[in-house]
Write a protein that holds these residues in place. Structure first.
Motif, PDB file in Angstrom:
ATOM      1  N   GLY A  11       0.806  -1.210   0.000  1.00 27.93           N
ATOM      2  CA  GLY A  11       0.000   0.000   0.000  1.00 27.93           C
ATOM      3  C   GLY A  11       0.840   1.261   0.000  1.00 27.93           C
ATOM      4  N   PHE A  12       0.157   2.386   0.051  1.00 27.85           N
ATOM      5  CA  PHE A  12       0.806   3.701  -0.027  1.00 27.85           C
ATOM      6  C   PHE A  12       1.757   3.917   1.148  1.00 27.85           C
ATOM      7  N   ILE A  13       1.236   3.822   2.364  1.00 28.42           N
ATOM      8  CA  ILE A  13       2.084   3.954   3.545  1.00 28.42           C
ATOM      9  C   ILE A  13       2.952   2.711   3.707  1.00 28.42           C
ATOM     10  N   GLY A  14       2.414   1.542   3.331  1.00 33.03           N
ATOM     11  CA  GLY A  14       3.152   0.297   3.484  1.00 33.03           C
ATOM     12  C   GLY A  14       4.493   0.304   2.798  1.00 33.03           C
ATOM     13  N   GLY A  15       4.575   0.906   1.612  1.00 38.85           N
ATOM     14  CA  GLY A  15       5.847   0.963   0.904  1.00 38.85           C
ATOM     15  C   GLY A  15       6.898   1.748   1.671  1.00 38.85           C
TER      16      GLY A  15
END
Length: 341
Positions: A11-15
């Motif tokens: 995900g966006f924050i996950g990366g």
């Protein structure tokens, strides 16, 4: 070397989160079903400390298997999107995300019962738990004093926090709750299955206000179309800063069984944001704007208190909005050229 399971790693924050963990020397297992963006290339894909598993974060058996030799679990997986998602997927945001968070807790509890306890579960909540607040800045604890969120997404994120606390109350599963505010960064592409939204003469399929405005200006929209009156207040926070804050909260002993707002301290209106982006792209060309009808759940003020994170964790989000935009604008320009957004 400590090992961390991160759900929602694609995900966006996950990366940003996986990248930060690897930089700090952790071994990372990332789990994601790739339902949001599909497969997105990341700089750490071939890092020997990273293992990616494509799978369902609601699969308790899979989570138990992955947690066998982990020290930490960051429960970040969720069906998530921008404000258009709050209507398009109103039921799924509640039902699917409840299954995901219940699976996370079930697997962590089972791991603990099997004699392999995690040091802690770090849960990613959201600033949307303060959706219905009538007081600013939003202080940790206000989420239990103000009216509950009106959107199914905000309500479910509040439920995430109740899951965390209840798992501690009954099973003594240690937790930390992190509430990111308005993540800004690179890596967000067109959401799979997302409905394109007409904004003036531009179709949008992204999830956040910054890339949406950047895209419209890069595509030559003038006057610029904004939702609402432009006076909505947000705290735009760099993804790298948020990742650093989450990892700090995960590892800090004083964060156990605590909750933290993770955000920049700087307030910015949507109109101020648009003017700054316009200036960076169009220079001194005249700036004109048209205000379109907002969505129902468009919160007018989202202003966090950041004192607890600063005092307890020593964490501050230091990247300026201007610096974020200097990274995001070229990335969006390249993504447009490749028809990724």
């Amino acid at each position: 070397m400590e090992k961390v399971l991160v759900t929602g790693s694609a995900g966006f924050i996950g990366g940003y989160l996986v990248d930060e963990l690897l930089k700090q020397g952790y071994s990372v297992v990332g789990l994601d079903n790739l339902s949001k963006y599909g497969r997105v290339s990341r700089s750490f894909d071939k890092n020997p400390g990273f293992q990616f598993i494509q799978g369902d974060a609601a699969d308790v058996a899979l989570l138990e298997e992955l947690l066998v030799d982990c020290d930490h679990f960051i429960a970040g997986a969720a069906l998530i999107g921008g404000i258009s998602y709050f209507h398009q997927f109103a039921y799924d945001l509640l039902a699917k995300n409840e299954r995901i968070i219940a699976a996370a807790c079930d697997a962590a509890i089972a791991t603990q019962k099997a004699g392999r306890p995690l040091k802690k579960v770090t849960y990613l909540s959201s600033s949307m738990v303060f959706e219905s607040t009538d007081r600013w800045p939003s202080v940790e604890g206000d989420e239990r004093k103000v009216a509950p969120p009106l959107s199914s997404y905000g309500f479910q994120k509040l439920a995430v926090e109740y899951f965390a606390i209840a798992a501690w109350d009954q099973y003594k599963l240690p937790y930390t709750i992190c509430r990111p505010f308005n993540c800004v960064g690179i890596g967000e592409s067109r959401a799979l299955g997302g409905t394109k939204i007409k904004s003036g003469n531009v179709d949008l399929a992204l999830s956040h206000v910054v890339p949406d405005i950047v895209q419209k200006i890069l595509k030559g929209q003038s006057p610029l179309h904004l939702l609402g009156n432009g006076e909505q207040i947000r705290h735009y926070t760099y993804g790298g800063d948020l990742a650093r804050g989450i990892v700090t909260a995960m590892q800090h002993p004083a964060a156990t069984n605590e909750d933290f707002n993770l955000s920049t301290a700087e307030s910015t209106s949507v109109l101020q944001l648009a003017e700054l982006i316009w200036e960076k792209i169009n220079g001194t060309l005249p700036f004109e704007v048209i205000f379109d009808n907002p969505y129902e759940h468009d919160v007018q003020k989202r202003i966090p208190s950041v004192e607890k994170a600063k005092t307890v964790l020593g964490f501050e989000a230091t990247t300026s909005l201007s610096e974020m935009l200097d990274e995001v604008i070229p990335w969006i320009r390249e993504a447009i050229s490749q028809d990724l957004i």
